[in-house]
Design a protein around this motif. Sequence first.
Motif, PDB file in Angstrom:
ATOM      1  N   VAL A 156       0.844  -1.204   0.000  1.00 52.44           N
ATOM      2  CA  VAL A 156       0.000   0.000   0.000  1.00 52.44           C
ATOM      3  C   VAL A 156       0.876   1.250   0.000  1.00 52.44           C
ATOM      4  CG1 VAL A 156      -1.701   1.317   1.316  1.00 52.44           C
ATOM      5  CG2 VAL A 156      -1.941  -1.156   1.107  1.00 52.44           C
ATOM      6  N   LEU A 157       1.933   1.235   0.794  1.00 51.03           N
ATOM      7  CA  LEU A 157       2.836   2.384   0.866  1.00 51.03           C
ATOM      8  C   LEU A 157       3.619   2.555  -0.427  1.00 51.03           C
ATOM      9  CD1 LEU A 157       4.205   1.836   4.489  1.00 51.03           C
ATOM     10  CD2 LEU A 157       2.404   3.406   3.760  1.00 51.03           C
ATOM     11  N   VAL A 158       4.043   1.441  -1.025  1.00 56.49           N
ATOM     12  CA  VAL A 158       4.751   1.513  -2.301  1.00 56.49           C
ATOM     13  C   VAL A 158       3.853   2.111  -3.374  1.00 56.49           C
ATOM     14  CG1 VAL A 158       5.830   0.160  -4.139  1.00 56.49           C
ATOM     15  CG2 VAL A 158       6.296  -0.396  -1.750  1.00 56.49           C
ATOM     16  N   ASP A 159       2.606   1.658  -3.431  1.00 55.56           N
ATOM     17  CA  ASP A 159       1.652   2.151  -4.425  1.00 55.56           C
ATOM     18  C   ASP A 159       1.368   3.639  -4.232  1.00 55.56           C
ATOM     19  OD1 ASP A 159       1.510  -0.368  -5.484  1.00 55.56           O
ATOM     20  OD2 ASP A 159      -0.384  -0.904  -4.510  1.00 55.56           O
ATOM     21  N   ALA A 160       1.508   4.118  -2.997  1.00 51.97           N
ATOM     22  CA  ALA A 160       1.278   5.531  -2.704  1.00 51.97           C
ATOM     23  C   ALA A 160       2.532   6.378  -2.949  1.00 51.97           C
ATOM     24  CB  ALA A 160       0.827   5.699  -1.254  1.00 51.97           C
ATOM     25  N   GLY A 161       3.612   5.743  -3.403  1.00 51.53           N
ATOM     26  CA  GLY A 161       4.831   6.465  -3.706  1.00 51.53           C
ATOM     27  C   GLY A 161       5.680   6.820  -2.501  1.00 51.53           C
ATOM     28  N   GLU A 162       5.477   6.107  -1.396  1.00 52.18           N
ATOM     29  CA  GLU A 162       6.212   6.414  -0.168  1.00 52.18           C
ATOM     30  C   GLU A 162       7.610   5.785  -0.144  1.00 52.18           C
ATOM     31  OE1 GLU A 162       5.336   8.502   1.961  1.00 52.18           O
ATOM     32  OE2 GLU A 162       3.177   8.755   1.739  1.00 52.18           O
ATOM     33  N   GLY A 163       7.863   4.809  -1.002  1.00 48.92           N
ATOM     34  CA  GLY A 163       9.171   4.173  -0.994  1.00 48.92           C
ATOM     35  C   GLY A 163       9.153   2.853  -1.733  1.00 48.92           C
ATOM     36  N   TYR A 164      10.153   2.015  -1.445  1.00 49.88           N
ATOM     37  CA  TYR A 164      10.303   0.733  -2.116  1.00 49.88           C
ATOM     38  C   TYR A 164      10.485  -0.372  -1.083  1.00 49.88           C
ATOM     39  CZ  TYR A 164      10.982   3.695  -6.164  1.00 49.88           C
ATOM     40  OH  TYR A 164      10.793   4.631  -7.147  1.00 49.88           O
ATOM     41  N   ALA A 165       9.803  -1.485  -1.310  1.00 46.83           N
ATOM     42  CA  ALA A 165       9.853  -2.610  -0.381  1.00 46.83           C
ATOM     43  C   ALA A 165      10.550  -3.799  -1.017  1.00 46.83           C
ATOM     44  CB  ALA A 165       8.440  -3.009   0.052  1.00 46.83           C
ATOM     45  N   LEU A 166      11.343  -4.485  -0.216  1.00 52.77           N
ATOM     46  CA  LEU A 166      11.984  -5.735  -0.612  1.00 52.77           C
ATOM     47  C   LEU A 166      11.602  -6.793   0.405  1.00 52.77           C
ATOM     48  CD1 LEU A 166      15.589  -4.361  -1.329  1.00 52.77           C
ATOM     49  CD2 LEU A 166      13.759  -4.723  -3.002  1.00 52.77           C
ATOM     50  N   HIS A 167      11.397  -8.022  -0.046  1.00 49.53           N
ATOM     51  CA  HIS A 167      10.916  -9.076   0.837  1.00 49.53           C
ATOM     52  C   HIS A 167      11.815 -10.310   0.790  1.00 49.53           C
ATOM     53  CE1 HIS A 167       7.288  -6.646   0.919  1.00 49.53           C
ATOM     54  NE2 HIS A 167       7.216  -6.732  -0.402  1.00 49.53           N
ATOM     55  N   ASP A 168      11.908 -10.988   1.926  1.00 49.65           N
ATOM     56  CA  ASP A 168      12.568 -12.289   2.032  1.00 49.65           C
ATOM     57  C   ASP A 168      13.973 -12.259   1.428  1.00 49.65           C
ATOM     58  OD1 ASP A 168      12.520 -14.847   2.999  1.00 49.65           O
ATOM     59  OD2 ASP A 168      11.551 -15.726   1.240  1.00 49.65           O
ATOM     60  N   ARG A 169      14.848 -11.475   2.055  1.00 52.82           N
ATOM     61  CA  ARG A 169      16.195 -11.268   1.515  1.00 52.82           C
ATOM     62  C   ARG A 169      17.198 -12.224   2.133  1.00 52.82           C
ATOM     63  NH1 ARG A 169      14.086  -8.959  -2.558  1.00 52.82           N
ATOM     64  NH2 ARG A 169      16.253  -8.648  -3.315  1.00 52.82           N
ATOM     65  N   ARG A 170      18.065 -12.740   1.313  1.00 56.62           N
ATOM     66  CA  ARG A 170      19.089 -13.680   1.747  1.00 56.62           C
ATOM     67  C   ARG A 170      20.264 -12.931   2.385  1.00 56.62           C
ATOM     68  NH1 ARG A 170      19.573 -18.681  -0.109  1.00 56.62           N
ATOM     69  NH2 ARG A 170      18.298 -18.165  -1.941  1.00 56.62           N
ATOM     70  N   VAL A 171      20.730 -13.416   3.524  1.00 55.92           N
ATOM     71  CA  VAL A 171      21.912 -12.859   4.177  1.00 55.92           C
ATOM     72  C   VAL A 171      23.121 -13.641   3.691  1.00 55.92           C
ATOM     73  CG1 VAL A 171      23.072 -12.421   6.373  1.00 55.92           C
ATOM     74  CG2 VAL A 171      20.588 -12.149   6.194  1.00 55.92           C
ATOM     75  N   PRO A 172      24.044 -13.001   3.005  1.00 55.33           N
ATOM     76  CA  PRO A 172      25.210 -13.726   2.444  1.00 55.33           C
ATOM     77  C   PRO A 172      26.005 -14.454   3.522  1.00 55.33           C
ATOM     78  CG  PRO A 172      25.063 -11.511   1.531  1.00 55.33           C
ATOM     79  CD  PRO A 172      24.055 -11.581   2.636  1.00 55.33           C
ATOM     80  N   ARG A 191      20.940  -7.144  14.749  1.00 55.78           N
ATOM     81  CA  ARG A 191      21.977  -7.811  13.960  1.00 55.78           C
ATOM     82  C   ARG A 191      21.678  -7.713  12.466  1.00 55.78           C
ATOM     83  NH1 ARG A 191      21.667 -11.696  18.188  1.00 55.78           N
ATOM     84  NH2 ARG A 191      20.346 -13.049  16.884  1.00 55.78           N
ATOM     85  N   GLN A 192      20.402  -7.811  12.111  1.00 57.47           N
ATOM     86  CA  GLN A 192      20.026  -7.665  10.708  1.00 57.47           C
ATOM     87  C   GLN A 192      20.362  -6.266  10.197  1.00 57.47           C
ATOM     88  OE1 GLN A 192      15.908  -8.781  10.243  1.00 57.47           O
ATOM     89  NE2 GLN A 192      16.215 -10.790  11.157  1.00 57.47           N
ATOM     90  N   CYS A 193      20.205  -5.266  11.059  1.00 57.50           N
ATOM     91  CA  CYS A 193      20.541  -3.892  10.674  1.00 57.50           C
ATOM     92  C   CYS A 193      22.032  -3.768  10.364  1.00 57.50           C
ATOM     93  CB  CYS A 193      20.154  -2.919  11.789  1.00 57.50           C
ATOM     94  SG  CYS A 193      18.380  -2.622  11.915  1.00 57.50           S
ATOM     95  N   ASP A 194      22.856  -4.477  11.119  1.00 53.07           N
ATOM     96  CA  ASP A 194      24.299  -4.454  10.862  1.00 53.07           C
ATOM     97  C   ASP A 194      24.609  -4.990   9.465  1.00 53.07           C
ATOM     98  OD1 ASP A 194      24.778  -3.413  13.375  1.00 53.07           O
ATOM     99  OD2 ASP A 194      25.160  -5.367  14.293  1.00 53.07           O
ATOM    100  N   VAL A 195      23.893  -6.043   9.064  1.00 49.89           N
ATOM    101  CA  VAL A 195      24.073  -6.614   7.723  1.00 49.89           C
ATOM    102  C   VAL A 195      23.696  -5.581   6.658  1.00 49.89           C
ATOM    103  CG1 VAL A 195      23.238  -8.380   6.120  1.00 49.89           C
ATOM    104  CG2 VAL A 195      23.694  -8.976   8.504  1.00 49.89           C
ATOM    105  N   VAL A 196      22.596  -4.884   6.877  1.00 49.23           N
ATOM    106  CA  VAL A 196      22.129  -3.886   5.907  1.00 49.23           C
ATOM    107  C   VAL A 196      23.101  -2.708   5.840  1.00 49.23           C
ATOM    108  CG1 VAL A 196      20.273  -2.254   5.381  1.00 49.23           C
ATOM    109  CG2 VAL A 196      19.719  -4.572   6.141  1.00 49.23           C
ATOM    110  N   ARG A 197      23.607  -2.274   6.971  1.00 45.91           N
ATOM    111  CA  ARG A 197      24.581  -1.166   6.967  1.00 45.91           C
ATOM    112  C   ARG A 197      25.824  -1.533   6.160  1.00 45.91           C
ATOM    113  NH1 ARG A 197      23.015  -0.923  12.493  1.00 45.91           N
ATOM    114  NH2 ARG A 197      21.676   0.911  12.891  1.00 45.91           N
ATOM    115  N   THR A 198      26.279  -2.754   6.322  1.00 43.93           N
ATOM    116  CA  THR A 198      27.447  -3.207   5.562  1.00 43.93           C
ATOM    117  C   THR A 198      27.158  -3.182   4.065  1.00 43.93           C
ATOM    118  OG1 THR A 198      28.195  -4.617   7.388  1.00 43.93           O
ATOM    119  CG2 THR A 198      29.029  -5.130   5.193  1.00 43.93           C
ATOM    120  N   ALA A 199      25.974  -3.639   3.688  1.00 47.90           N
ATOM    121  CA  ALA A 199      25.598  -3.640   2.271  1.00 47.90           C
ATOM    122  C   ALA A 199      25.503  -2.216   1.724  1.00 47.90           C
ATOM    123  CB  ALA A 199      24.271  -4.366   2.090  1.00 47.90           C
TER     124      ALA A 199
END
Length: 232
Positions: free
Chosen positions: A75-91, A152-160
């Motif tokens: 719903v937020l993506v359709d309203a132009g609020e941003g972009y969503a990604l789902h079920d992401r693999r942690v290397p 911990r997941q945030c740490d992975v995203v910061r590195t990426a």
Amino acid sequence: MDDAPAPPTLDVGTAGAGARREYERRRAKDDAARAERSRVWRALNAFFYPDGRQSTHAWRVGAAGEERVAQALTVLVDAGEGYALHDRRVPGRRSNIDHLFVGASGVFVIDAKRYQNADVKVERTGGLFGPTKETLRVGGRRKNDLVEAVIRQCDVVRTALASAGHDDVAVVPVLCFVDAYLPMMKRSRRVGTVHLSGPRKLGEVVAAPGELDDARRFAIAMALSTALPSMT
């Protein structure tokens, strides 16, 4: 005249796909074990545990919860609020990240949790002359491990993000509880830096105003999609 190159497409992934795949794998294993037992035992077991063992059923519940959160983000993506990604693999790991939302104020790492009819509370002790200690309780049980996991997941995203040249972007952890009861007061819907939300109120957290325009948000989403590919 050469055709213009196709615009880049964003691999958004499929919410709950990894959890459903694991559920099907465990269900098949449970069914195989069940087939070796007597007919009466199989009938009783199928009646009380139609999805196999409780641990197997939990994967199905988790997948449904992730799908509910994905619907709210769509719903937020359709309203132009941003972009969503789902079920992401942690290397390099077997774990995954349920959802990422790239909004105007940063990247939100969203861990979906489904606890039906459970009270979510934040207990604060100490303070005054000492540090304040915060404890997350879900259904009366201490669940600070959920807080630690999403951090911990945030740490992975910061590195990426840093690897892609986006190290100036804020990364915000969110625990999204599906079918649970959250605190009424807004100040009680946080544990340290971790926001607590339900699907219906998720937009109030991830769609906050910020300095990232649409072009920058898309570039960040593309970088994360490459660094953290979908599980499907």
